[in-house]
Design a protein around this motif. Sequence first.
Motif, mmCIF file in Angstrom:
data_model
loop_
_atom_site.group_PDB
_atom_site.id
_atom_site.type_symbol
_atom_site.label_atom_id
_atom_site.label_comp_id
_atom_site.label_asym_id
_atom_site.label_seq_id
_atom_site.Cartn_x
_atom_site.Cartn_y
_atom_site.Cartn_z
ATOM 1 N N GLN A 38 45.468 40.340 -28.533
ATOM 2 C CA GLN A 38 44.688 39.105 -28.500
ATOM 3 C C GLN A 38 45.540 37.965 -29.008
ATOM 4 O O GLN A 38 45.945 37.956 -30.179
ATOM 5 C CB GLN A 38 43.411 39.237 -29.324
ATOM 6 N N LYS A 42 42.486 33.237 -27.005
ATOM 7 C CA LYS A 42 42.286 34.027 -25.782
ATOM 8 C C LYS A 42 41.482 35.286 -26.085
ATOM 9 O O LYS A 42 41.351 35.694 -27.236
ATOM 10 C CB LYS A 42 43.637 34.395 -25.173
ATOM 11 N N GLU A 43 40.985 35.871 -25.017
ATOM 12 C CA GLU A 43 40.237 37.111 -25.176
ATOM 13 C C GLU A 43 41.195 38.293 -25.333
ATOM 14 O O GLU A 43 42.354 38.228 -24.922
ATOM 15 C CB GLU A 43 39.328 37.328 -23.971
ATOM 16 N N ARG A 44 40.662 39.341 -25.905
ATOM 17 C CA ARG A 44 41.450 40.558 -26.043
ATOM 18 C C ARG A 44 41.742 41.136 -24.666
ATOM 19 O O ARG A 44 40.868 41.178 -23.794
ATOM 20 C CB ARG A 44 40.684 41.586 -26.880
ATOM 21 N N GLU A 45 42.973 41.574 -24.453
ATOM 22 C CA GLU A 45 43.354 42.101 -23.152
ATOM 23 C C GLU A 45 44.050 43.444 -23.283
ATOM 24 O O GLU A 45 44.688 43.754 -24.289
ATOM 25 C CB GLU A 45 44.281 41.115 -22.422
ATOM 26 N N ASP A 110 39.484 49.282 -20.244
ATOM 27 C CA ASP A 110 38.329 48.523 -20.721
ATOM 28 C C ASP A 110 38.177 48.747 -22.223
ATOM 29 O O ASP A 110 37.923 49.851 -22.669
ATOM 30 C CB ASP A 110 37.083 49.000 -19.981
#
Length: 127
Positions: A38, A42-45, A110
């Motif tokens: 992360q 930003k979002e966690r990827e 995911d």
Amino acid sequence: VQLQASGGGLVQAGGSLRLSCTASGRTFSPYVVGWFRQAPGKEREFVAAVGLRDRNMNYAESVKGRFTISRDNAKNTGYLQMNSLKPEDTAVYYCAAKVSTFYNPTYYSDAGRYDYWGQGTLVTVSS
């Protein structure tokens, strides 16, 4: 299981780091291990994941060819070797784990699939 991520730090672009994810509390071998990151704002990827016996693994497109995920069940530890680092790799990196009897790359990319998370380790890549 408790997860402890380590190995982050400051490195120049083009350099390398190896992150470790050490598990305690239970045997590591039944768990799929994933790495996520992360960046600020930003979002966690998803970064990478590895199946139970180091045979199955998958990577985000952004790190393919540069990062390598592995595990050593005897040491209850997972690893993320990061080479050719870029400034855009700067982020907090998290390891995660989930007990599983199968491996599906889409499923384990995911973050919501994982039950256990480490505390994160900061990787900063300077240009």
